[in-house]
Design an enzyme around this catalytic site. Structure first.
Site, short mmCIF file in Angstrom:
data_model
loop_
_atom_site.label_atom_id
_atom_site.label_comp_id
_atom_site.label_asym_id
_atom_site.label_seq_id
_atom_site.Cartn_x
_atom_site.Cartn_y
_atom_site.Cartn_z
N HIS A 64 0.81 -1.22 0.00
CA HIS A 64 0.00 0.00 0.00
C HIS A 64 0.85 1.27 0.00
CE1 HIS A 64 0.37 -0.32 4.50
NE2 HIS A 64 0.41 1.00 4.39
N ASP A 108 0.12 -7.69 1.33
CA ASP A 108 0.59 -6.31 1.48
C ASP A 108 2.11 -6.29 1.60
OD1 ASP A 108 0.53 -3.59 1.76
OD2 ASP A 108 -0.12 -3.60 3.86
N SER A 202 4.05 2.34 7.96
CA SER A 202 3.83 1.15 7.14
C SER A 202 5.10 0.74 6.41
CB SER A 202 2.75 1.44 6.09
OG SER A 202 1.56 1.86 6.69
#
Length: 255
Positions: A64, A108, A202
């Site tokens: 992402h 992810d 992230s």
């Protein structure tokens, strides 16, 4: 014009990561000489995600983090105010699993090919990856690191921060998430503790026993005031070793 672009990038990064992770909560400043594999994934000088060096020219991060399109990484410094041309390396190519859609649907993970090889030395080192043969026991002590805010409504920090977290039993994690978790994830921190990650960090690594075992993926509702709600979720790297090898063997898209 550059200042306008940077402001736009920051806005896009914030809007695009409401469900994902970024700040280190209740951690501490990373000691000098530690975590030499950490990478800041950036867009034109703006930090948008974490990442980690796995070879001289490859960085792993979260899929992402591909939005809003990272342009380079910064290696070899804990302080993002101390960046020069020697720390900054352009991203030559990016790979995600073919049918990746959102963190909540899994897969992810993203591989970044750097435009040049880095010299592995005192301030830059690669980190080994967890193999499928290594079993993670419940309560195994691990660590997660990143740049960003240190509380839900806090301000960003320029210096790398790190926090210890423990592996959470997968069945407990599934139950607390009401069985909405995707496949191939690891849970650690954010549950029965006030420690974990938060929005913006992230792509950083979950490190256990000196190996990268997970990639920071998502938490719940951007809430980082951790008590006993649900665990933090990471992509399980060991499940994607064939994917990484497929990319290295020349596949343009490999699930």
């Amino acid at each position: 014009m550059d200042d306008l672009w940077k402001c736009l990038v920051i806005v896009l990064a914030c809007l695009g990561r409401k469900a994902c992770g970024s700040e280190i909560i209740n951690g501490e400043k990373a000691p000098d000489g530690s975590l030499l594999y950490m990478a800041s994934v950036q867009v034109r000088g703006v930090h948008v995600c974490g990442g980690f060096l796995i070879s001289e020219d490859l960085v792993l991060t979260a899929a992402h983090c591909d939005d809003p399109g990272p342009t380079h990484v910064v290696l070899g410094t804990h302080n993002l105010k101390r960046v020069d041309d020697g720390n900054m390396i352009n991203i030559e190519k990016r790979w995600k699993p073919c049918n990746y859609s959102t963190p909540g649907n899994g897969k992810d993970i993203m591989l970044l090919k750097l435009s040049r090889k880095v010299q592995l030395k005192n301030n830059v080192q690669a980190i080994p990856l967890r193999s499928s043969e290594i079993h993670l026991n419940e309560n195994t002590k691990c660590r997660v690191a990143g740049w960003g805010k240190n509380k839900t409504d806090g301000g960003a920090v320029d210096e790398l921060r790190v926090v210890d977290v423990a592996i959470i039993n997968q069945q407990v994690c599934n139950d607390t998430w009401n069985h909405y978790l995707p496949a191939n994830v690891i849970c650690a921190g954010g549950y029965n503790t006030k420690k974990g990650f938060c929005q913006g960090d992230s792509g950083g690594p979950l490190v256990c026993n000196g190996k990268a075992v997970g990639v920071v993926s998502f938490n719940k509702n951007s809430n980082c005031n951790y008590t006993s709600d649900v665990p933090n979720v990471y992509t399980d790297i060991s499940k994607y070793l064939p994917w990484i090898q497929g990319i290295l063997n020349g596949a343009n898209c490999y699930d």
